[in-house]
Design a protein around this motif. Structure first.
Motif, mmCIF file in Angstrom:
data_model
loop_
_atom_site.group_PDB
_atom_site.id
_atom_site.type_symbol
_atom_site.label_atom_id
_atom_site.label_comp_id
_atom_site.label_asym_id
_atom_site.label_seq_id
_atom_site.Cartn_x
_atom_site.Cartn_y
_atom_site.Cartn_z
ATOM 1 N N UNK A 275 60.568 -4.257 54.472
ATOM 2 C CA UNK A 275 60.689 -2.795 54.426
ATOM 3 C C UNK A 275 59.744 -2.164 55.441
ATOM 4 N N UNK A 276 60.085 -0.966 55.865
ATOM 5 C CA UNK A 276 59.255 -0.233 56.822
ATOM 6 C C UNK A 276 59.471 1.259 56.618
ATOM 7 N N UNK A 277 58.468 2.031 56.947
ATOM 8 C CA UNK A 277 58.557 3.490 56.832
ATOM 9 C C UNK A 277 59.148 4.040 58.122
ATOM 10 N N UNK A 278 60.163 4.871 57.993
ATOM 11 C CA UNK A 278 60.855 5.404 59.161
ATOM 12 C C UNK A 278 61.003 6.918 59.062
ATOM 13 N N UNK A 279 61.326 7.523 60.178
ATOM 14 C CA UNK A 279 61.733 8.929 60.197
ATOM 15 C C UNK A 279 63.182 8.985 59.720
ATOM 16 N N UNK A 280 63.428 9.629 58.573
ATOM 17 C CA UNK A 280 64.790 9.748 58.051
ATOM 18 C C UNK A 280 65.532 10.904 58.704
ATOM 19 N N UNK A 281 64.897 12.072 58.736
ATOM 20 C CA UNK A 281 65.514 13.251 59.330
ATOM 21 C C UNK A 281 64.477 14.057 60.095
ATOM 22 N N UNK A 282 64.962 14.811 61.063
ATOM 23 C CA UNK A 282 64.109 15.709 61.838
ATOM 24 C C UNK A 282 64.680 17.120 61.714
ATOM 25 N N UNK A 283 63.839 18.052 61.320
ATOM 26 C CA UNK A 283 64.275 19.435 61.132
ATOM 27 C C UNK A 283 64.422 20.133 62.479
ATOM 28 N N UNK A 284 65.507 20.877 62.629
ATOM 29 C CA UNK A 284 65.730 21.627 63.865
ATOM 30 C C UNK A 284 64.635 22.676 64.061
ATOM 31 N N UNK A 285 64.290 22.907 65.326
ATOM 32 C CA UNK A 285 63.296 23.922 65.705
ATOM 33 C C UNK A 285 61.936 23.663 65.062
ATOM 34 N N UNK A 286 61.630 22.404 64.790
ATOM 35 C CA UNK A 286 60.325 22.039 64.240
ATOM 36 C C UNK A 286 59.488 21.360 65.319
ATOM 37 N N UNK A 287 58.185 21.180 65.097
ATOM 38 C CA UNK A 287 57.357 20.508 66.106
ATOM 39 C C UNK A 287 57.855 19.106 66.459
ATOM 40 N N UNK A 288 58.528 18.438 65.517
ATOM 41 C CA UNK A 288 58.970 17.060 65.762
ATOM 42 C C UNK A 288 60.271 16.974 66.544
ATOM 43 N N UNK A 289 61.030 18.071 66.633
ATOM 44 C CA UNK A 289 62.332 18.005 67.302
ATOM 45 C C UNK A 289 62.167 17.576 68.752
ATOM 46 N N UNK A 290 62.904 16.548 69.125
ATOM 47 C CA UNK A 290 62.848 16.036 70.489
ATOM 48 C C UNK A 290 61.692 15.090 70.752
ATOM 49 N N UNK A 291 60.754 14.988 69.814
ATOM 50 C CA UNK A 291 59.586 14.120 70.000
ATOM 51 C C UNK A 291 59.664 12.881 69.093
ATOM 52 N N UNK A 292 60.084 13.097 67.863
ATOM 53 C CA UNK A 292 60.355 11.998 66.945
ATOM 54 C C UNK A 292 61.856 11.993 66.651
ATOM 55 N N UNK A 293 62.386 10.816 66.307
ATOM 56 C CA UNK A 293 63.831 10.696 66.122
ATOM 57 C C UNK A 293 64.132 9.871 64.878
ATOM 58 N N UNK A 294 65.275 10.164 64.270
ATOM 59 C CA UNK A 294 65.688 9.401 63.088
ATOM 60 C C UNK A 294 65.732 7.917 63.430
ATOM 61 N N UNK A 295 65.108 7.110 62.594
ATOM 62 C CA UNK A 295 65.060 5.669 62.826
ATOM 63 C C UNK A 295 63.775 5.185 63.458
ATOM 64 N N UNK A 296 62.963 6.098 64.012
ATOM 65 C CA UNK A 296 61.651 5.693 64.534
ATOM 66 C C UNK A 296 60.821 5.105 63.390
ATOM 67 N N UNK A 297 60.174 3.986 63.646
ATOM 68 C CA UNK A 297 59.327 3.352 62.645
ATOM 69 C C UNK A 297 57.917 3.930 62.743
#
Length: 362
Positions: free
Chosen positions: A139-161
């Motif tokens: 098992x591993x911790x991943x980014x499940x979803x990224x909220x639009x217009x948030x600081x993470x948009x475009x920087x982190x992506x779904x599936x990033x570990x």
């Protein structure tokens, strides 16, 4: 005009007016009916439902059918006559429109939600089945979803570990929020991640990931309580010792989890689970094999029996509703876990139907 004739004419006109009103006036209800049922051990749309490679599998007889419910569309507006017909016909279930389509969610949001639930049910089915069979599951911790217009948009992506936040190793999804909210809005937080593409490639090639990166984000204030957030939802992804794909289009929601798990166990078990019997069922499942309740169980039992099922694996919390109107010739079997379901299949396989835990209407 004689009084009697006038009275009859007035009554007829009133009846016609009521019928017209019944047809023309929409009511805030939707309709549920039995949907397709698919054997997880067989083919659907010309290809196997369960596709396992990298480990020996077995062709076993019998059925382990997952069941579905057909519902009227979000834009469909039922009229009064249709609602009355549905209430009187046991083959249909009339429910408030808001039960299926909440006012605070758009059709696109609901479709996305059911697709995510279906995907998660497949993941949990694989985990529960393989753990039962004592295969190693990582098992591993991943980014499940990224909220639009948030600081993470475009920087982190779904599936990033997510390996670490601010240098602190992350072991569970909840660790991410705890570490981020230690900051105040406007402060920076750093994530050490393995990009999703690299993680997927490493898993496919059976190697350790070789690429990591550090992503630094400026936190924002959460609406309402002003906590520091970056706009992601963390979740858990798993690594499996061999490939398991579930191919079933046009289905959503989490309710097929139990039957997928049983199908996987059956495919990996010599001799099979059903003894050639026709078993159907429903129920969510989590990574530990716990079975949860679902909606529309009455419609699913009807659909299963019409297809030929003789036994129906029923989540414990759905038993009372299902047992109120059990289709003739169908035995409702109460289950609360994957182990319960496997034990019941053992009794079905050997013909010990008297020993089955059955659903009751109380």
């Amino acid at each position: 005009m004689p009084r009697r004739t006038a009275t009859m004419l007035a009554s007829l006109l009133t009846l016609i007016a009521l019928l017209c009103a019944g047809v023309l006036i929409p009511v805030p209800y939707s309709e549920m009916s039995p949907g397709p049922t698919v054997n997880t051990l067989g083919d659907h749309g010309g290809e196997p439902v369960l596709q396992i490679s990298g480990h020996e599998t077995y062709q076993n007889s019998g059925h382990l059918n997952m069941t579905t419910v057909r519902v009227t569309g979000s834009q469909y507006r039922m009229n009064l006559i249709e609602a009355l017909y549905g209430w009187l016909d046991n083959d249909y279930l009339v429910v408030p429109h808001s039960t299926l389509y909440p006012d605070d969610k758009s059709p696109d949001e609901l479709n996305q939600e059911t697709a995510e639930e279906f995907s998660q049910s497949q993941e949990s089915a694989k985990v529960a089945a393989l753990r039962h069979l004592h295969f190693p599951v990582g098992s591993r911790v991943v980014v499940s979803t990224v909220v639009k217009a948030s600081p993470a948009e475009g920087r982190l992506h779904a599936g990033d570990v997510i390996k670490a936040v601010d240098g602190t190793e992350v072991k569970q999804p909840g660790d991410v929020a705890k570490l981020v909210t230690k900051h105040r809005p406007g402060q920076q937080v750093s994530f050490r991640v393995i990009p999703a593409k690299e993680a997927a490639a490493a898993e496919k090639e059976k190697r350790q990931p070789t690429t990591e990166s550090t992503v630094t984000l400026t936190t924002a204030a959460a609406p309402g309580d002003k906590r520091a957030i970056v706009g992601i939802q963390a979740g858990t992804a798993h690594t499996f010792p061999f490939s398991i794909n579930i191919k079933l289009a046009d289905v959503g929601g989490p309710s097929a989890g139990l039957m997928f798990a049983l199908g996987i166990v059956d495919k990996l078990t010599k001799g099979g689970l059903t003894g050639g019997k026709f078993v159907a069922g429903t129920g969510t499942i989590d990574d530990d094999g716990k079975v949860g309740p679902i909606g529309g169980v009455e419609m699913k039992t009807l659909g299963a029996r019409a297809k030929g099922a003789r036994y129906f694996l029923t989540p414990k919390d759905n038993c009372a509703a299902a047992a109120k109107d059990t289709p003739s010739g169908l035995t409702l079997v109460k289950v609360d876990s994957l182990d319960d379901a496997l034990a019941a299949l053992g009794k079905i396989r050997t013909g010990d139907s008297a020993g089955l835990p059955r659903c009751t209407a109380r």
